[in-house]
Design an enzyme around this catalytic site. Structure first.
Site, PDB file in Angstrom:
ATOM      1  CE  LYS A  11      -3.567   2.394   2.583  1.00 27.86           C
ATOM      2  NZ  LYS A  11      -4.416   2.453   3.763  1.00 27.86           N
TER       3      LYS A  11
ATOM      4  CD  GLU B 254       9.276  -6.157   6.802  1.00 25.76           C
ATOM      5  OE1 GLU B 254       9.015  -5.020   6.329  1.00 25.76           O
ATOM      6  OE2 GLU B 254       9.030  -6.473   7.978  1.00 25.76           O
TER       7      GLU B 254
ATOM      8  N   GLY C 239      -4.774  -1.832   4.931  1.00 23.28           N
ATOM      9  CA  GLY C 239      -3.979  -2.955   4.436  1.00 23.28           C
ATOM     10  C   GLY C 239      -4.609  -4.307   4.758  1.00 23.28           C
ATOM     11  NE  ARG C 240      -6.229  -3.642  10.943  1.00 18.20           N
ATOM     12  CZ  ARG C 240      -5.531  -2.530  11.065  1.00 18.20           C
ATOM     13  NH1 ARG C 240      -4.347  -2.419  10.476  1.00 18.20           N
ATOM     14  NH2 ARG C 240      -5.997  -1.510  11.776  1.00 18.20           N
TER      15      ARG C 240
ATOM     16  CD  GLU D   2      -1.409  -4.137  11.457  1.00 21.90           C
ATOM     17  OE1 GLU D   2      -0.237  -4.521  11.552  1.00 21.90           O
ATOM     18  OE2 GLU D   2      -1.960  -3.943  10.360  1.00 21.90           O
TER      19      GLU D   2
ATOM     20  CG  HIS E 176      -2.971 -34.525  18.075  1.00 22.24           C
ATOM     21  ND1 HIS E 176      -3.096 -35.720  18.742  1.00 22.24           N
ATOM     22  CD2 HIS E 176      -3.967 -34.501  17.144  1.00 22.24           C
ATOM     23  CE1 HIS E 176      -4.107 -36.409  18.212  1.00 22.24           C
ATOM     24  NE2 HIS E 176      -4.653 -35.691  17.244  1.00 22.24           N
TER      25      HIS E 176
ATOM     26  CE  LYS F 109       6.157  -1.040   9.939  1.00 23.73           C
ATOM     27  NZ  LYS F 109       5.103  -0.410   9.139  1.00 23.73           N
TER      28      LYS F 109
HETATM   29  O1  F6P Z   1       2.579  -4.117   9.890  1.00 21.37           O
HETATM   30  C1  F6P Z   1       2.309  -2.805   9.615  1.00 21.37           C
HETATM   31  C2  F6P Z   1       1.742  -2.612   8.234  1.00 21.37           C
HETATM   32  O2  F6P Z   1       1.678  -1.259   8.005  1.00 21.37           O
HETATM   33  C3  F6P Z   1       0.380  -3.281   8.043  1.00 21.37           C
HETATM   34  O3  F6P Z   1      -0.662  -2.535   8.509  1.00 21.37           O
HETATM   35  C4  F6P Z   1       0.381  -3.500   6.572  1.00 21.37           C
HETATM   36  O4  F6P Z   1      -0.583  -4.442   6.194  1.00 21.37           O
HETATM   37  C5  F6P Z   1       1.797  -3.966   6.341  1.00 21.37           C
HETATM   38  O5  F6P Z   1       2.582  -3.190   7.234  1.00 21.37           O
HETATM   39  C6  F6P Z   1       2.314  -3.795   4.945  1.00 21.37           C
HETATM   40  O6  F6P Z   1       2.215  -2.467   4.533  1.00 21.37           O
HETATM   41  P1  F6P Z   1       2.318  -2.076   3.006  1.00 21.37           P
HETATM   42  O7  F6P Z   1       1.162  -2.700   2.294  1.00 21.37           O
HETATM   43  O8  F6P Z   1       2.271  -0.584   2.978  1.00 21.37           O
HETATM   44  O9  F6P Z   1       3.625  -2.604   2.476  1.00 21.37           O
END
Ligand code: F6P
Length: 502
Positions: free
Chosen positions: A179, A185, A240-241, A326, A356, A468
């Site tokens: 987003k 990452e 995002g979620r 979250e 289990h 972060k």
């Molecule tokens: O974990 C924090 C967060 O901002 C989430 O809310 C989001 O889904 C994820 O990182 C990834 O964010 P992006 O889609 O901006 O890469």
């Protein structure tokens, strides 16, 4: 007794005939919640008191429910298949959404010769599509049967390298899904994939044609070098979620066809319509939320478990963890006051495997942990023995709920089960895209209702930022052999960095 919400004496949701609490094909069975008529009355009064029905209307009509970021949460517009207008800042958002649908459909039609699709993204840009692609894997209408879909989320190169070992560079396409288009990452994984393409001697135009971006920050994607026609937008009013319904769900369409993706949206839309129109005492997301709210207060539960008795839903608990924790893992309410209670810890995994691992704790641990059981009526494999396996699977699901509810007395305290441990059963007729969409939307709305009950803004996540920020200088310090300024860190962190550099 009747309440403002219209609950008559005969309408205790825990006593509902199986199948009567139903929406979008999903049945909710609350029988083992053990909540009596009077207690439901109190819960419905609480819903009235907080104006839950008005809050739902506000969510669904673009109210600024994300109070800290002053924006709506319009994920329901993404599955508004009849395109009825959804206004935001004086404009209808539906034409832009429909344009993306058309582009996804177009891409599916020309998606030939791709052996590997690598989806790079994390959190909300990963859990939803990863879950859906996994959940529908038994589906017979896979359009791109021979295409392997891979998901890389972790900054740990072990995940990506495992994928790159198997992918064929010349026929690999990459979706960079973020987003913000700035998540550490995702950006590092994208960079590494480009290096891999180069190492495999792809030309820069071949590389460009292989990269797609799905983002609300289209400018950043362009600056990164993604061709305009390969950028699929979504918008800041999609959390995002809550984004699997947007182009973030592209791998679902590319693997199973655009019609299957539309089925997913359609199931979610059916749940939205139920959520918008059903009275609270028949409204599945509201009932789920009220039941958990009740059990949390009654038992001071700090956790609840979700156990899908469907191996294809094994990733559902991961998706739900982000959705619930979250959204509602907060210590400050909508007015900025500190609160004592918010989301319990969510955990879970597929049954029967779960039996289990942590079921000992569920049955005999000192804390009462409410459980959501999810089951699917139809078997999900084509093995000749599928029905035999399925009967065994469902028998285990029903038996565990029964054992939790009734317990068993014994003279030997070590062998006694206290019972009275609450659970729900959510039953899907089959695990197809439509019912999966309905299931995810059911939980999205339940999370919103829980946030309303706890008076939380369920649409921001400021708590994820600090870590972060702190990672950046540590990453710099680890970069090379040069000495680092240990005064810039606390003593514990400095000595850990020191150890890693030796
Ligand atoms: O974990 C924090 C967060 O901002 C989430 O809310 C989001 O889904 C994820 O990182 C990834 O964010 P992006 O889609 O901006 O890469």
């Amino acid at each position: 007794m009747s309440t403002q919400s219209g609950l008559g004496d005969h309408l205790n949701p825990c006593n509902a005939v199986f199948g009567s609490l139903r929406a979008a094909g999903l049945t909710l069975d609350l029988a083992y919640q053990g909540i009596d008529q009077k207690e439901w009355g109190r819960l419905f009064a609480k819903a009235d008191q907080i104006g839950l029905q008005e809050q739902i209307k506000d969510l669904l009509t673009g109210g600024l429910v994300n109070t800290s970021e002053h924006r709506p949460a319009l994920h329901t517009a993404l599955r508004n298949l009849d395109k009825s207008p959804v206004p935001h800042l004086g404009q209808d958002v539906m034409p832009a959404i429909a344009d993306v649908w058309q582009r996804i459909d177009g891409l599916c039609n020309k998606w030939v010769g791709v052996t590997d699709l690598i989806h790079i993204g994390i959190g909300g840009s990963d859990f939803g599509p990863r879950l859906a692609v996994r959940a529908l894997a038994h589906s017979t209408n896979k359009t791109n049967r021979s295409m392997r879909v891979h998901f890389a989320a972790n900054i740990d190169s072990a995940e990506l390298s495992h994928i790159l070992e198997r992918a064929q560079a010349n026929s690999t396409k990459v979706l960079i899904v973020s987003k913000s288009f700035s998540t550490a990452e995702t950006m590092l994984n994208a960079k590494t994939i480009i290096n891999w393409f180069k190492a495999k001697n792809l030309t820069s135009s071949q590389i460009q044609n292989s990269l797609f971006a799905i983002t609300s920050n289209t400018k950043a994607a362009e600056s990164f070098g993604i061709q305009k026609e390969n950028i699929f937008p979504f918008w800041d009013w999609v959390g995002g979620r809550f984004s699997v319904w947007s182009a973030v769900g592209l791998p679902i369409a590319l693997q199973y066809g655009f019609d299957t993706f539309k089925q997913l949206l359609s199931g979610a839309n059916a749940m939205d319509q139920h959520f918008a129109s059903a009275a609270i005492h028949q409204n599945l997301p509201c009932l789920l939320a009220l039941a958990l709210f009740y059990q949390q207060h009654k038992h001071h539960s700090k956790a609840y478990a979700v156990v899908p008795y469907a191996h294809a839903l094994e990733l559902f608990p991961f998706w739900l963890q982000q959705l619930d924790m979250e959204s509602n893992g907060k210590s400050v309410d909508r007015q900025g006051n500190f609160v004592k209670v918010s989301s319990p810890t969510v955990f879970g995994s597929a049954g029967t495997n779960a039996q289990h691992s942590y079921f000992q704790l569920l049955h005999q641990g000192p804390e009462v942990i409410p459980v959501d059981f999810i089951a699917v009526k139809a078997a999900m494999s084509t093995l000749p023995e599928a029905q035999e396996h399925h009967n065994a699977l469902l028998a285990n699901c029903l038996a565990q709920a029964q054992a939790l509810a009734h317990g068993k007395e014994s003279k030997d305290s070590n062998l006694s089960y206290a019972g009275k441990r609450p659970s729900n059963l959510i039953m899907l007729p089959k695990l197809d895209a439509y019912h999966l969409g309905a299931l995810l939307a059911l939980y999205e709305h339940r999370t919103f209702c829980l946030g309303a009950l706890w008076n939380l803004n369920s649409f921001d996540q400021p708590g994820v930022e600090l870590g972060k920020v702190l990672a950046r200088p540590i990453q710099d310090a680890l970069k090379n052999d040069a000495p680092f300024n240990s005064d810039a860190f606390d003593g514990v962190t400095a000595s850990r960095i020191d150890f890693l550099k030796k």
